[in-house]
Every structure is written in C-alpha cells, then in structure tokens.
Write an enzyme that holds these catalytic residues in place. Structure first.
Site, PDB file in Angstrom:
ATOM      1  N   ARG A 130       0.872  -1.184   0.000  1.00 53.40           N
ATOM      2  CA  ARG A 130       0.000   0.000   0.000  1.00 53.40           C
ATOM      3  C   ARG A 130       0.897   1.219   0.000  1.00 53.40           C
ATOM      4  O   ARG A 130       1.714   1.402   0.902  1.00 53.40           O
ATOM      5  CB  ARG A 130      -0.908   0.014   1.237  1.00 53.40           C
ATOM      6  N   HIS A 154      -7.457   0.568  -6.431  1.00 54.07           N
ATOM      7  CA  HIS A 154      -7.684  -0.258  -5.229  1.00 54.07           C
ATOM      8  C   HIS A 154      -8.380  -1.551  -5.692  1.00 54.07           C
ATOM      9  O   HIS A 154      -9.537  -1.819  -5.363  1.00 54.07           O
ATOM     10  CB  HIS A 154      -8.533   0.508  -4.222  1.00 54.07           C
ATOM     11  N   GLN A 159     -10.195  -4.045  -3.271  1.00 60.82           N
ATOM     12  CA  GLN A 159     -11.506  -3.572  -2.836  1.00 60.82           C
ATOM     13  C   GLN A 159     -12.565  -3.929  -3.879  1.00 60.82           C
ATOM     14  O   GLN A 159     -13.643  -4.434  -3.553  1.00 60.82           O
ATOM     15  CB  GLN A 159     -11.456  -2.050  -2.617  1.00 60.82           C
ATOM     16  N   ASP A 211     -17.664   6.669  -1.395  1.00 61.57           N
ATOM     17  CA  ASP A 211     -16.343   6.576  -0.760  1.00 61.57           C
ATOM     18  C   ASP A 211     -16.062   7.939  -0.130  1.00 61.57           C
ATOM     19  O   ASP A 211     -16.774   8.919  -0.389  1.00 61.57           O
ATOM     20  CB  ASP A 211     -15.268   6.201  -1.806  1.00 61.57           C
ATOM     21  N   CYS A 247     -16.682   1.467   0.671  1.00 59.03           N
ATOM     22  CA  CYS A 247     -15.489   0.656   0.944  1.00 59.03           C
ATOM     23  C   CYS A 247     -15.000   0.803   2.383  1.00 59.03           C
ATOM     24  O   CYS A 247     -14.234  -0.044   2.852  1.00 59.03           O
ATOM     25  CB  CYS A 247     -14.374   1.028  -0.024  1.00 59.03           C
ATOM     26  N   ARG A 302     -13.554  -8.788   1.729  1.00 60.35           N
ATOM     27  CA  ARG A 302     -12.149  -8.544   1.395  1.00 60.35           C
ATOM     28  C   ARG A 302     -11.337  -9.824   1.627  1.00 60.35           C
ATOM     29  O   ARG A 302     -10.502 -10.216   0.800  1.00 60.35           O
ATOM     30  CB  ARG A 302     -11.588  -7.410   2.275  1.00 60.35           C
TER      31      ARG A 302
END
Ligand code: CP
Ligand code: NVA
Length: 292
Positions: free
Chosen positions: A100, A127, A130, A209, A249, A277
């Site tokens: 990340r 991402h 996700q 988001d 998310c 996830r």
C-alpha cells in the site's frame, strides 16, 4: 516473470469470474485451501489501514501461511535503500508481496524487481482488492453480475477507477457521478456524468467513498464544498431500482459522504463488503501463488 495484480487489468473476464467462484467456495469453507502452508507473505504499508491489513493477515493465516507486516518507516527504504533492492530481498523470503503506497509508479518499481507476485493493497490510482470484494458482494446480493448497473457517487478516485475497470470485466455497467474538478480520469470503461440522480437511475447498487482520500488532505476544504451534493442518503437510494443496495469501501464519515441511516440501515451491504475482502483476497493469493 511472476503474475502481479497492480490494477486488476491483469485478469481477463474468465479469470475474474473463476476467481469470484473460488472466493464463494472459500467463504463457504474457509480452511479448505492450504496453498500457503510453510510460506510467508510480506505486507508493506506506507499508509494506514484497518480492513486491508486485517483481511490479508487473517486470510493468509487461513491459507496456512504467515504474514509479515512491514511499515515504511521500519524498512531501510526510509534510509534510502531502493525499492528495487527491497523487492529483490523480499522475494528471497516470501511467496508474495502486498504493498500500500501513494504513487502507482512506486508499486510498479517494486513489481519490476520482484520475482514473486506483487499485489496492490491501494495506491492513489487503484484499489483492485476492494473492487474484487465489491463484485463478490454484488454477486451475493443479486446472484449474478451480468447486466447489473452500479452508480458510484462522489470523488473520481482510486476506488472508482478500480470499480470501473473490474466492473466492466465482470459485465457490470459502472456509472460515475462527480462534480467538476473531481471527475474520474483514465477509466474509459465507465460512463461519467455530473448529476447523481442521473447516475442512480436504473442502478442496482449505489456506492460512496470518502471525499478526502489519503494524500488529498491539502484540498480537503474544496472537496467537501464540491462534493456536498453527492451524499449517499435514503432519497438517493430511493431513486435507484427497487431492492437497490448501498455500498461503501470504508472507512466512512457518517453525515458526510453517507448518512448514518444508510450506513447502518437495512439496504446496506457495507459490512459484508468489509468481510468479503478476506474471501476475495484468499482466492487472489491462491491464483497468483499457484501460478508463480
Ligand atoms: N477499504 C479499505 O481498504 O480499508 P482500509 O484503508 O482500512 O484498509
Ligand atoms: N479512496 C480512499 C479509500 C480508502 C480505503 C483512500 O484512498 O483513502
């Protein structure tokens, strides 16, 4: 050359469908795969995380493996060692690397020098992990993905881009509504509109988001002003199809990009997304590590 997942574009539609099938199977039987027995996975975090770290660590344990979390400040990268050399050394010890970071180019640089699969655990641009969990959640909610319409309402960010890319590969029509200056770029798969009401018309899922992503703090004030009309509330969800679900998310800011009524209400599948996830990433690790 190992197979990486840097954007999600590495998966063709058939592979994506098979990966989601495996995620469903692994959710039903969490300990049925031991592909990582006796092996380790490095998880490099240059930015904070709750869900990504939890779901990768718990998922790797369920696959029989061991996770090694490395924070940027603890690595010699913080003292000038190159990402290339870091990748070379990590590859001598682990079966896969998750990272990340802010710059997509840093992730690509790590992947260029890694001899084991590298997984994007979030960059400014993408991402994909996700989006895999989101597709699994949609599939659970509707039984199929083909022909669904997903409306993403808000900042044209990493999450929106991954939904556009992976949604298209899964047969989901993705419509993104954003204000001027915050539109999604580099996502030819998505339909871009200005009006949230237009985006949600005919939508089976409405997705929110944060308005201020990690790294965007300097423009927080402008973002909050421009994005205020893009809040996911019950009225917006009512304008989607009957039975439409709300997605996010997380982390959420109730009262900002989503109301508490929607976040904790009967029409959300947000907490399922957070759980999914783990299942989706286990299927991903299995695919990448078995191929490597
Ligand atoms: N959705 C998500 O990636 O959450 P974290 O930032 O907590 O990992
Ligand atoms: N767009 C958000 C997602 C957090 C999981 C960010 O990049 O901060």
């Amino acid at each position: 050359m190992p197979r990486h997942l840097l954007t999600g574009g590495e998966l063709d539609p058939a592979e994506l469908a098979a990966l989601l099938d495996r995620a469903v199977a692994l959710k039903a039987a969490p300990l049925s795969c031991d592909v990582l027995t006796g092996r380790s996975v490095a998880l490099v975090f240059e930015r904070p995380s709750t869900r990504t770290r939890l779901s990768f660590e718990a998922g790797i344990a369920e696959l029989g493996g061991h996770s090694i979390v490395l924070r940027a400040g603890e690595l010699q990268v913080s003292r000038g060692e190159s990402l290339g050399d870091t990748a070379r050394v990590l590859s001598r010890h682990v079966a896969a690397i998750g990272m990340r970071t802010g710059a997509d180019e840093d992730l690509r640089e790590l992947a260029r020098h890694a001899t084991v699969p590298v997984v994007n655990m979030l960059t400014a641009g993408h991402h994909p992990c996700q989006a895999l969990a989101d597709l699994l959640t949609l599939r659970e909610a509707f039984g199929t993905l083909e022909g669904l319409r997903l409306a993403y309402v808000g900042d044209g960010n990493n999450v929106a881009r991954s939904l556009a890319l992976l949604g298209a590969a899964a047969g989901v029509e993705v419509v993104v509504a954003s204000p001027g200056g915050f539109e999604l770029t580099d996502a030819p798969e998505a339909t871009l509109v200005r009006d949230p009401g237009e985006a949600v018309r005919g939508a089976h899922a409405v997705y929110a988001d944060v308005w201020v992503s990690m790294g965007d703090e300097a423009t927080a004030r402008e973002r909050r002003r421009a994005l205020a009309p893009y809040r996911l509330d019950d009225a917006l969800l009512d304008a989607a199809v009957e039975g439409a679900i709300a997605l996010h998310c997380l982390p959420a800011h109730p009262g900002e990009e989503i109301t508490a009524e929607v976040l904790y209400g009967a029409r959300q599948r947000i907490w399922d997304q957070a759980e999914n996830r783990r299942h989706a990433q286990k299927a991903l690790l299995e695919l990448l590590v078995e191929e490597a």
